[in-house]
Write a protein that holds these residues in place. Structure first.
Motif, PDB file in Angstrom:
ATOM      1  N   ALA A 149     -13.870  42.253  16.201  1.00 58.69           N
ATOM      2  CA  ALA A 149     -12.737  42.644  17.041  1.00 58.69           C
ATOM      3  C   ALA A 149     -12.554  41.691  18.209  1.00 58.69           C
ATOM      4  N   ASN A 150     -13.664  41.188  18.792  1.00 57.19           N
ATOM      5  CA  ASN A 150     -13.568  40.207  19.876  1.00 57.19           C
ATOM      6  C   ASN A 150     -12.793  38.973  19.432  1.00 57.19           C
ATOM      7  N   SER A 153      -9.112  39.563  18.362  1.00 59.78           N
ATOM      8  CA  SER A 153      -8.204  39.824  19.480  1.00 59.78           C
ATOM      9  C   SER A 153      -7.689  38.520  20.081  1.00 59.78           C
ATOM     10  N   VAL A 154      -8.577  37.517  20.181  1.00 61.39           N
ATOM     11  CA  VAL A 154      -8.152  36.218  20.730  1.00 61.39           C
ATOM     12  C   VAL A 154      -7.258  35.482  19.745  1.00 61.39           C
ATOM     13  N   ALA A 156      -5.292  36.887  17.638  1.00 58.37           N
ATOM     14  CA  ALA A 156      -4.006  37.585  17.655  1.00 58.37           C
ATOM     15  C   ALA A 156      -3.167  37.198  18.866  1.00 58.37           C
ATOM     16  N   SER A 157      -3.807  36.998  20.011  1.00 56.70           N
ATOM     17  CA  SER A 157      -3.055  36.671  21.234  1.00 56.70           C
ATOM     18  C   SER A 157      -2.687  35.199  21.309  1.00 56.70           C
ATOM     19  N   SER A 276     -14.712  35.173  24.339  1.00 55.59           N
ATOM     20  CA  SER A 276     -14.438  34.937  22.896  1.00 55.59           C
ATOM     21  C   SER A 276     -13.421  33.859  22.508  1.00 55.59           C
ATOM     22  N   GLY A 297      -3.915  38.045  26.583  1.00 55.83           N
ATOM     23  CA  GLY A 297      -4.787  38.848  25.747  1.00 55.83           C
ATOM     24  C   GLY A 297      -5.815  39.668  26.493  1.00 55.83           C
ATOM     25  N   CYS A 298      -5.768  39.656  27.808  1.00 57.64           N
ATOM     26  CA  CYS A 298      -6.705  40.444  28.601  1.00 57.64           C
ATOM     27  C   CYS A 298      -6.099  40.669  29.984  1.00 57.64           C
ATOM     28  N   GLY A 312     -11.005  43.381  28.698  1.00 57.58           N
ATOM     29  CA  GLY A 312     -10.178  43.466  27.496  1.00 57.58           C
ATOM     30  C   GLY A 312     -10.998  43.434  26.229  1.00 57.58           C
ATOM     31  N   LYS A 313     -10.290  43.421  25.096  1.00 57.18           N
ATOM     32  CA  LYS A 313     -10.942  43.406  23.785  1.00 57.18           C
ATOM     33  C   LYS A 313     -11.658  42.088  23.516  1.00 57.18           C
ATOM     34  N   ASN A 314     -11.379  41.079  24.325  1.00 53.68           N
ATOM     35  CA  ASN A 314     -12.052  39.788  24.157  1.00 53.68           C
ATOM     36  C   ASN A 314     -13.446  39.767  24.770  1.00 53.68           C
TER      37      ASN A 314
END
Length: 465
Positions: A149-150, A153-154, A156-157, A276, A297-298, A312-314
């Motif tokens: 997921a880390n 997420s990066v 994806a952003s 990440s 992304g964060c 964030g998810k990162n």
């Protein structure tokens, strides 16, 4: 990866003149999957991949991802002791340096199984997909655990901004580091790009010119030192201007470098292994001294001490310790160790929190913000270093090319020291070739402390040499 590689021609890997199409990468990865299965490796078992960046490296990486192993990435010259340090079952390495080693047979899978797999003493870590080592710029180097997921997420952003379809990526970054893995290799793989691997890893500008001339290149991700090496050549700027995109990150950018980069389509990127490694990204051709980009992304904030934090998810899920994986609160605010300020919706680097030093009177001097002001004030300053050689006075060292800019006098430097201007002892001008830097192009502060102290006479305003 299945969709991107199986029965596909691209992404293709160009390494030392050899072209390996995506389908061949997939075929080789299946051989490694078979080897891992025969060894009874299970999801969360830790392995170390210690290989040079190559098509064979990608084969092993894809197989380890497919089997959901925890993958520790290390340079090809890494110590075999890493197997024990990370409590790993085995290492993949070009030579059989331990009894727990798989040796690649080029792109044809492993030569054979290890003599034995190492029995772990800690639990499996299926929640951790990667163990990546920091470069040490935020203190002592550490191993951080990144989850699927880390990393996703990066991707994806950031990936939508890269425009890598039908591109040719000139790859110079180490794939064992977060920057090279997450923002260079994986985007190229997932976008079907052709990957031209530089065997010199960005250390030789002539190698980059040769690869450009032989294969063409549309994108490049690099640290500032690599960009400066290119710009030191007559055709370096035209090389960079011909690129369609890429990221420059890993160290702050000086005024002369920023000015050159405004003529390109390259963008600034900022992050750390713990992130990440995505925290901020700039727009193509938008540059200024110390610019880090806009948060992406964060969420970020700056605390009362000026330190940048992100959430964030990162944010990495944990850190490897002698007792195994120490998991961290996913909702925590992560301190970066970097001082920053916001301007025009962007972030600007203001030094490290550990750049501070004390004078003999007990006053704490935060060198980073002073250095940032001086870099922005003098366009000819490639970099700046502030130090106290005697505990009472200040010396300012400027990385300066006399052929391109006139040296500022002490009287011009003083106002930027604000309340410390009466303590300025001397200003040193150091040619770029003599300016000590780290492998990413950041200031080597330990070397410069010695340099400044050796050249300034205590309690004097003159130089000893």
């Amino acid at each position: 990866m299945y969709d991107c590689l199986r029965d596909q021609a691209v992404p293709a890997f160009i390494d030392e003149g050899a072209i390996t199409p995506a389908a061949s990468i997939w075929t080789g990865s299946r051989l490694w999957v078979e080897a891992f299965r025969k060894a009874n490796l299970e999801p969360g078992d830790r392995i170390v991949i210690s290989m040079p960046p190559s098509a064979a490296f990608v084969q092993v990486l894809v197989a380890a991802l497919w089997q959901r192993l925890t993958i520790a990435l290390a340079p090809a010259n890494a110590s075999p002791k890493l197997v024990h340090e990370l409590d790993a079952r085995a290492i993949i390495h070009p030579s059989a340096n331990t009894s727990h080693t798989w040796v690649p047979d080029g792109c044809a899978g492993p030569l054979g199984p290890p003599d034995t797999l190492r029995p772990p003493t800690t639990e499996r870590t299926p929640e951790a997909r990667f163990l990546l080592r920091t470069s040490g710029t935020t203190g002592a180097a550490r191993w951080f655990a990144l989850s699927d997921a880390n990393v996703l997420s990066v991707l994806a952003s950031h990936l939508p901004y890269f425009k890598l379809k039908h591109s040719r990526v000139l790859s110079v970054l180490p794939w064992s580091h977060a920057f090279g893995l997450v923002l260079d290799l994986l985007p190229a793989l997932l976008s079907g790009a052709e990957i031209i691997r530089d065997p010199e890893g960005g250390r030789s500008a002539s190698s980059l010119f040769d690869l450009r001339d032989a294969w063409g290149a549309t994108h490049l991700c690099a640290v500032p030192l690599t960009i400066q090496r290119l710009l030191d050549h007559d055709n370096g700027l035209s090389f960079l201007m011909s690129l369609d995109g890429g990221i420059v990150g890993g160290a702050p950018v000086s005024a002369p470098l920023a000015e050159a980069l405004t003529q390109t389509s390259l963008r600034v990127g900022y992050g750390q292994t713990e992130a990440s490694p995505g925290i901020a990204l700039g727009d193509p051709g938008v540059w200024a001294p110390n610019y880090l980009g806009r948060p992406l992304g964060c969420t970020v904030r700056i605390d009362t001490q000026g330190q940048l934090l992100f959430q964030g998810k990162n944010a990495c899920i944990g850190q490897w310790t002698a007792n195994g994986l120490a998991q961290l609160d996913p909702d925590r605010w992560v301190p970066t160790g970097d001082r920053a300020e916001r301007r025009n919706n962007g972030l600007y680097f203001q030094g490290r929190t550990d750049d501070a030093f004390k004078l003999m009177n007990g006053r704490m001097v935060h060198a980073g913000p002073i250095e940032a002001r001086l870099k922005e004030a003098f366009d000819g300053a490639h970099d700046v270093f502030v130090w106290t050689p005697d505990g009472s006075h200040l010396a300012v060292a400027l990385c300066w090319d006399d052929s391109t800019a006139h040296r500022p006098a002490d009287e011009e430097v003083c106002p930027h020291l604000k309340s410390l201007q009466d303590r300025l002892q001397t200003t040193l001008f150091v040619p770029p070739n003599d300016w000590p830097t780290t492998s990413k192009g950041a200031v080597d502060r330990s070397a410069l402390q010695s340099y400044v102290s050796d050249r300034v006479s205590p309690h004097s305003s003159s130089l000893t040499s």
